[in-house]
Design an enzyme around this catalytic site. Structure first.
Site, PDB file in Angstrom:
ATOM      1  N   SER A  45       0.829  -1.204   0.000  1.00  0.00           N
ATOM      2  CA  SER A  45       0.000   0.000   0.000  1.00  0.00           C
ATOM      3  C   SER A  45       0.865   1.256   0.000  1.00  0.00           C
ATOM      4  CB  SER A  45      -0.921   0.009   1.215  1.00  0.00           C
ATOM      5  OG  SER A  45      -1.884  -1.015   1.118  1.00  0.00           O
ATOM      6  N   GLY A  71       2.154  -2.533   9.967  1.00  0.00           N
ATOM      7  CA  GLY A  71       1.802  -1.116  10.088  1.00  0.00           C
ATOM      8  C   GLY A  71       1.902  -0.307   8.813  1.00  0.00           C
ATOM      9  N   LEU A  72       1.859  -1.002   7.661  1.00  0.00           N
ATOM     10  CA  LEU A  72       1.840  -0.324   6.360  1.00  0.00           C
ATOM     11  C   LEU A  72       3.018   0.632   6.132  1.00  0.00           C
ATOM     12  CD1 LEU A  72      -1.981   0.526   6.161  1.00  0.00           C
ATOM     13  CD2 LEU A  72      -0.786  -1.350   5.037  1.00  0.00           C
ATOM     14  N   CYS A 128      -7.178  -1.476   6.999  1.00  0.00           N
ATOM     15  CA  CYS A 128      -6.119  -2.108   7.783  1.00  0.00           C
ATOM     16  C   CYS A 128      -6.390  -1.981   9.277  1.00  0.00           C
ATOM     17  CB  CYS A 128      -4.760  -1.494   7.457  1.00  0.00           C
ATOM     18  SG  CYS A 128      -3.417  -2.295   8.376  1.00  0.00           S
TER      19      CYS A 128
END
Length: 315
Positions: A45, A71-72, A128
């Site tokens: 992402s 945690g992207l 998320c």
């Protein structure tokens, strides 16, 4: 036999798609996955600005599940401008670019910048569960907010189809799916990770993950994912990427029968290696030959409705 499927006007040689955030973030790593048989690949992402994510440890694996609190993390749009053109040019499989942000205004910015790079498909990650503490509840928890994000992104990407990624951590996933469909979603990805969940190191008397909790993926969540796909397919009729616990060809067939056109593969890479895509496709082909199915696309949504006649949509 014919394993190809058409998804939002884009042809995939087979229905398997690498899920977002799996097996690296560079163009080279994703090209490598495509060369190992994935019908399509989804990028990590992308944020407009750099986002650090969580500190290690961020992943723990059990026999039937994975818990992650990555945690992207992402280097931001500047890095994407470098990596994505190479990926789009050299990948033998279609590329889905996943985007994520903390506000509708920021979603508009990242969508517009990614659209300039002309990917065939954009996935809008509104779901998320690992960043609740940072940004509050995901947009996917609200029918109104999910619709607003969808509409805002759709206006910024021109003719590029958008796939909205939904969360199972709600009581009304069907209503949220209907909301994003009404507001311009071309397709849906279901589901994101379940949870968050917690694992405790009983000797240390502490959580295993540095973040404390993380999203649950893997074989343990497959029945929930299949049910969500079935409900969303019945409610919206939109193309779906069915994601959650798919590990074998039989799992993929099950997901497609529920209504998925494409099948997301993520945690299975840990259990079966990078060749999992080839393995799943071979297993799909073996099943189809045994059951006289000539084209994989004919599996989509063929769950015998008689077996579900007394089942109501979850909403």
């Amino acid at each position: 036999m014919d394993t190809s499927v058409l998804f939002c006007g884009v042809k995939f040689s087979n229905p398997t798609v690498l899920a977002s955030g799996i097996l690296g973030v560079t163009a080279s790593s994703l090209i490598n996955v495509a060369r190992h048989g994935a019908g399509g690949v989804t990028t990590k992402s992308v944020w407009y600005k750099e986002h650090a994510g969580h500190r290690n440890p961020v992943i723990v694996v059990g026999d039937h599940y994975m818990l992650n609190a990555v945690g992207l993390p992402d280097a931001g749009i500047e890095k994407t401008r470098v990596e994505l053109p190479k990926l789009l040019k050299e990948s033998p499989s279609p590329v889905i670019v996943s985007i994520v942000e903390r506000s509708i205004a920021d979603f508009e910015k990242i969508a517009e910048e990614v659209a300039k790079l002309k990917p065939p498909l954009i996935e809008v990650n509104i779901s998320c569960p690992n960043v609740d503490d940072e940004f509050g509840k995901p947009f996917s928890c609200s029918t109104v907010e999910a619709g607003k994000v969808t509409r805002a992104v759709k206006k910024r990407v021109g003719k590029i189809p958008i796939i909205v990624k939904l969360s199972p951590n709600v009581t009304n996933i069907v209503e949220i799916a209907r909301s994003v469909a009404h507001n311009g979603a071309d397709a849906i990805c279901a589901i994101n990770t379940l949870g968050p969940g917690l694992m405790i190191d009983i000797e240390m008397r502490a959580s295993v993950l540095s973040n404390g909790v993380g999203g649950i993926s893997g074989p343990a969540i497959k029945p929930l994912a299949v049910r969500c796909v079935y409900d969303i397919h019945r409610a919206t009729g939109l193309p779906i990427i069915g994601t959650g616990g798919v590990t074998t060809g039989r799992d993929a067939v099950e997901m497609m029968m529920a209504g998925a056109t494409l099948v997301g593969v993520g945690t299975a890479v840990h259990y079966r290696g990078i060749d999992v895509f080839k393995k799943i496709i071979q297993e799909i082909e073996d099943w189809c030959k045994k059951n006289n199915v000539k084209m994989v696309k004919n599996l989509v949504g063929i769950l015998d409705s008689r077996s579900m006649k007394n089942v109501k949509l979850v909403s």
